[in-house]
Write a protein that holds these residues in place. Structure first.
Motif, short mmCIF file in Angstrom:
data_model
loop_
_atom_site.label_atom_id
_atom_site.label_comp_id
_atom_site.label_asym_id
_atom_site.label_seq_id
_atom_site.Cartn_x
_atom_site.Cartn_y
_atom_site.Cartn_z
N ILE A 99 -8.65 1.82 11.65
CA ILE A 99 -7.40 2.10 12.37
C ILE A 99 -6.32 2.56 11.39
CG2 ILE A 99 -5.55 1.08 13.77
CD1 ILE A 99 -7.66 -0.91 14.81
N TRP A 100 -6.19 1.82 10.27
CA TRP A 100 -5.17 2.14 9.28
C TRP A 100 -5.37 3.54 8.70
CZ3 TRP A 100 -0.60 1.17 7.40
CH2 TRP A 100 -0.27 1.46 6.08
N LEU A 101 -6.59 3.84 8.30
CA LEU A 101 -6.86 5.15 7.73
C LEU A 101 -6.81 6.24 8.79
CD1 LEU A 101 -9.82 4.14 5.36
CD2 LEU A 101 -7.46 4.66 4.69
N GLY A 102 -7.30 5.92 10.00
CA GLY A 102 -7.30 6.90 11.09
C GLY A 102 -5.91 7.29 11.54
N LEU A 103 -4.96 6.37 11.44
CA LEU A 103 -3.57 6.67 11.82
C LEU A 103 -2.79 7.31 10.67
CD1 LEU A 103 -2.67 3.45 13.86
CD2 LEU A 103 -3.16 5.73 14.77
N GLY A 104 -3.46 7.54 9.56
CA GLY A 104 -2.77 8.16 8.43
C GLY A 104 -1.94 7.19 7.62
N MET A 105 -2.33 5.89 7.62
CA MET A 105 -1.64 4.85 6.84
C MET A 105 -0.14 4.83 7.14
SD MET A 105 -3.72 5.28 3.23
CE MET A 105 -3.55 7.07 3.25
N PRO A 106 0.23 4.55 8.40
CA PRO A 106 1.63 4.67 8.81
C PRO A 106 2.49 3.47 8.40
CG PRO A 106 0.32 3.89 10.64
CD PRO A 106 -0.63 4.12 9.50
N GLY A 107 3.70 3.73 7.96
CA GLY A 107 4.72 2.70 7.82
C GLY A 107 4.38 1.57 6.88
N ASP A 108 5.01 0.43 7.16
CA ASP A 108 4.91 -0.77 6.33
C ASP A 108 3.61 -1.50 6.64
OD1 ASP A 108 5.42 -3.04 4.82
OD2 ASP A 108 6.62 -3.96 6.39
N LEU A 109 2.81 -1.80 5.62
CA LEU A 109 1.52 -2.45 5.81
C LEU A 109 1.64 -3.85 6.38
CD1 LEU A 109 -1.09 -1.84 2.97
CD2 LEU A 109 -1.52 -2.22 5.39
N VAL A 110 2.65 -4.59 5.95
CA VAL A 110 2.83 -5.95 6.44
C VAL A 110 3.15 -5.93 7.93
CG1 VAL A 110 4.15 -8.08 6.21
CG2 VAL A 110 3.53 -6.79 4.17
N ARG A 111 4.04 -5.04 8.34
CA ARG A 111 4.36 -4.91 9.76
C ARG A 111 3.13 -4.42 10.53
NH1 ARG A 111 6.89 -7.33 13.26
NH2 ARG A 111 8.86 -7.23 12.10
N PHE A 112 2.38 -3.49 9.97
CA PHE A 112 1.16 -3.02 10.61
C PHE A 112 0.20 -4.18 10.87
CE2 PHE A 112 -3.30 -1.77 9.95
CZ PHE A 112 -3.48 -0.88 10.99
N SER A 113 -0.01 -5.03 9.87
CA SER A 113 -0.91 -6.17 10.03
C SER A 113 -0.36 -7.15 11.06
CB SER A 113 -1.12 -6.87 8.69
OG SER A 113 -1.81 -6.03 7.80
N ASN A 114 0.95 -7.31 11.10
CA ASN A 114 1.58 -8.16 12.10
C ASN A 114 1.29 -7.64 13.51
OD1 ASN A 114 4.02 -8.83 13.91
ND2 ASN A 114 4.31 -10.26 12.22
N LEU A 115 1.42 -6.34 13.70
CA LEU A 115 1.16 -5.73 15.00
C LEU A 115 -0.32 -5.84 15.37
CD1 LEU A 115 3.39 -2.54 14.71
CD2 LEU A 115 3.82 -4.52 16.16
N ILE A 116 -1.18 -5.71 14.37
CA ILE A 116 -2.62 -5.84 14.63
C ILE A 116 -2.94 -7.23 15.19
CG2 ILE A 116 -4.82 -6.17 13.42
CD1 ILE A 116 -4.36 -3.28 14.02
N MET A 117 -2.38 -8.27 14.57
CA MET A 117 -2.67 -9.63 15.02
C MET A 117 -2.05 -9.91 16.38
SD MET A 117 -4.65 -10.42 12.63
CE MET A 117 -5.05 -12.14 12.95
N ALA A 118 -0.86 -9.34 16.65
CA ALA A 118 -0.25 -9.50 17.97
C ALA A 118 -1.09 -8.79 19.03
CB ALA A 118 1.18 -8.97 17.95
N SER A 119 -1.60 -7.60 18.70
CA SER A 119 -2.42 -6.87 19.67
C SER A 119 -3.73 -7.61 19.94
CB SER A 119 -2.69 -5.45 19.17
OG SER A 119 -3.51 -5.44 18.02
N TYR A 120 -4.26 -8.29 18.92
CA TYR A 120 -5.44 -9.13 19.15
C TYR A 120 -5.15 -10.19 20.20
CZ TYR A 120 -7.18 -13.87 18.38
OH TYR A 120 -7.58 -15.17 18.58
N ALA A 121 -4.00 -10.84 20.10
CA ALA A 121 -3.65 -11.91 21.04
C ALA A 121 -3.63 -11.38 22.47
CB ALA A 121 -2.31 -12.52 20.66
N ALA A 122 -2.93 -10.27 22.68
CA ALA A 122 -2.83 -9.70 24.02
C ALA A 122 -4.19 -9.21 24.51
CB ALA A 122 -1.82 -8.55 24.02
N ASN A 123 -4.96 -8.61 23.61
CA ASN A 123 -6.24 -8.02 24.01
C ASN A 123 -7.28 -9.09 24.31
OD1 ASN A 123 -7.72 -5.74 24.60
ND2 ASN A 123 -8.47 -5.48 22.52
N LEU A 124 -7.24 -10.22 23.60
CA LEU A 124 -8.18 -11.29 23.90
C LEU A 124 -7.97 -11.80 25.33
CD1 LEU A 124 -10.40 -13.27 22.95
CD2 LEU A 124 -8.56 -14.83 22.26
N ILE A 125 -6.73 -12.04 25.69
CA ILE A 125 -6.44 -12.52 27.04
C ILE A 125 -6.83 -11.47 28.07
CG2 ILE A 125 -4.62 -13.36 28.58
CD1 ILE A 125 -3.11 -14.18 25.95
#
Length: 538
Positions: A99-125
């Motif tokens: 995902i990171w490489l496919g999106l062209g390594m966008p923005g701040d990595l820490v924020r990106f990882s934060n969004l990834i974990m939040a999306s996991y939460a929503a997607n699991l439910i």
């Protein structure tokens, strides 16, 4: 003669009709799609919301994953390129990397990882609710109780690629069932699942393995329910599993051709303690020693899950009924969960990954019979209160960690790209998992070398010249490993001769908690619990 699948479908319809009659006798409260939507939004708000509240998340391995993604994007002129190689390849634990490489390594990595974990939460439910919709034929508020599973041991460990891949196991089960119900659609299933299985394999091998086990369980159930000759039943199962055989061949070829992993290749079932972790992995954080509320609420969550699970075994009155077509899937996943080793080919904590999937599938596979309005309200109150309380407790846990990370960055502001930093813990604190790999965040923040990044399991490799400067899995060692003459000879190799190997020491605990006064280091800056020292002569 009807096909095996038609015979199985007829068997499932008969069981489903009996359940519907049972529901009618039990006079259940019918909960429609609107209530299910509100349940979904509520569960997401108090799981993904707390994750988004603070930039830095207190997840054990997450800093190392952030460091790895940072190294994946460095250019040859970057100071870290003298230490690491990152080979972009098709390895079976690359979900977030892709995902990171496919999106062209966008923005701040820490924020990106934060969004990834939040999306996991929503997607699991969401995935539990989708599977429940396919299995039950209607949207159910009960499926939203999966919000209680988001904060599990795999999440707290920061198994980023695994947890993000997990919902796609549930989507895969839903798709397999939906396409298999009609003969006209079944022929499309093979074509769809060849690429689906291959992509899930690349996202994470364990997610791929769990889906393969679930589908095998379903197709064995289909074969058992038919009355065809045994050879035809076996052939049916083998043909259905072809989409999953292709990645397995891929894996075997890779294992035979790749060099040995620096992380080792040991496989072991584990001790009694490791098996007990299976039972606790649904809700208990391994890194919350200084946040007792988090695990108190976790134990309450386990108690509620056990209370509801007991209702699966009841035969009359108020109970949970398992959808007929899910029995083979559930049995297969339970067997995988029981037999999973603690370590598999050098990968640790394998045994704690399947239980969350088993529980998610149980929720999607079951429906309540015999509930009165009062019991519905009690269950809604119990699950809703615990999801809310655990979300608040996690937010408080993350707030403390986020403040610590900001202190660490303030203390290390003088570091320059290419510096080599040895992290140390006060004696007795080295097994404090909350800060196990926090030093990995300095890699993305300061472009510095730390010796505790993961090697071997992912695409990152350390250049041979620096092999004695690092370890492929360890957390920060004790200060006594570096300063006590009696322990230096038995310390990890990267700690030995540290005055030559490293430019700085970062103490992750209060400097009065055991760092000896030593002429080989000079204090540069202390902020909060963190102290940065310059190695003498640097």
């Amino acid at each position: 003669m009807p096909s095996l699948r038609q015979q199985s479908a007829r068997h499932d319809r008969q069981e489903r009709l009996a359940i519907q009659v049972d529901r009618a006798h039990g006079q259940p409260l019918v909960l429609g799609g609107v209530l299910a939507l509100w349940g979904f939004l509520y569960a997401v708000a108090f799981t993904a919301g707390p994750i988004l509240a603070h930039l830095n998340l207190p997840l054990v391995d997450l800093p190392n994953h952030i460091a790895r993604l940072h190294i994946a994007g460095i250019r040859p002129e970057n100071a870290l390129s003298q230490y690491y190689n990152y080979k972009t390849g098709l390895v079976p634990n690359s979900a977030v990397d892709l995902i990171w490489l496919g999106l062209g390594m966008p923005g701040d990595l820490v924020r990106f990882s934060n969004l990834i974990m939040a999306s996991y939460a929503a997607n699991l439910i969401a995935s539990v609710m989708v599977l429940g919709r396919v299995v039950q034929g209607r949207w159910s508020l009960w499926s939203a109780s999966a919000g209680l599973l988001v904060f599990s041991a795999p999440f707290y460990w920061g198994f980023q690629n695994f947890v993000w891949s997990l919902p796609f196991v549930l989507y895969g089960i839903a798709l397999w069932l939906a396409l298999g119900r009609r003969a006209g659609r079944a022929r499309y299933r093979f074509a769809l699942f060849v690429p689906y299985a291959a992509v899930l394999y690349l996202m994470h091998f364990f997610a791929f393995g769990f889906l393969a086990a679930a589908i095998l369980g379903r197709e064995v159930q289909v074969a058992i329910q038919g009355d065809a000759p045994p050879g035809q039943r076996v052939l049916h199962v083998l043909v259905q599993m072809i989409p999953f055989a292709i990645p397995m061949v891929w894996l075997l070829v890779a294992l035979g051709s790749n060099p040995p992993s620096p992380a080792g290749s040991n496989t072991e079932f584990g001790t009694l303690s490791a098996r007990l972790q299976v039972l606790l992995s649904l809700a208990i954080a391994p890194n919350a020693d200084d946040a007792p509320a988090l695990n108190v609420l976790g134990y309450l969550g386990l108690s509620l899950i056990a209370f509801c699970g007991w209702h699966v075994f009841k035969r009359q009155g108020r109970r949970l009924v398992v959808a007929p077509e899910m029995k083979g899937i559930l049995l297969a996943l339970i067997v995988v969960s029981v037999l999973a080793p603690a370590t598999l080919n050098g990968v640790a904590y394998v045994q704690i990954r399947a239980p969350i999937l088993v529980c998610a599938v149980v929720i999607a596979s079951t429906s309540w019979v015999g509930l009165t309005r009062q019991w519905v309200l009690l269950l809604v109150l119990a699950f809703g209160s615990l999801i809310l309380a655990r979300g608040v407790a996690f937010e408080r846990f993350a707030a403390v960690y986020d403040a610590d990370v900001k202190d660490m960055h303030a203390a290390t502001r003088s570091l320059v790209a290419g510096d080599r930093v040895l992290p140390l813990r006060a004696e007795g604190r080295r097994y404090d998992r909350r800060l196990y790999h926090v030093q990995g965040l300095m890699v993305a923040e300061r472009d510095v070398f730390v010796p505790t990044l993961f090697q071997g399991v992912h695409s990152i490799t350390l250049k041979q010249a620096w092999a004695s400067h690092a370890h492929p899995a360890l957390a920060a060692p004790s200060v006594l490993d570096a300063f006590d003459p009696a322990r230096i000879s038995t310390a990890p190799v990267f700690v030995q001769d540290w005055t030559r190997k490293f430019t700085h020491i970062l103490l992750l605990d209060d400097r009065h908690d055991g760092l000896p006064e030593d002429r080989n280091v000079d204090l540069v800056k202390q902020v909060g619990r963190f102290s940065l020292y310059l190695v003498a002569g640097r």
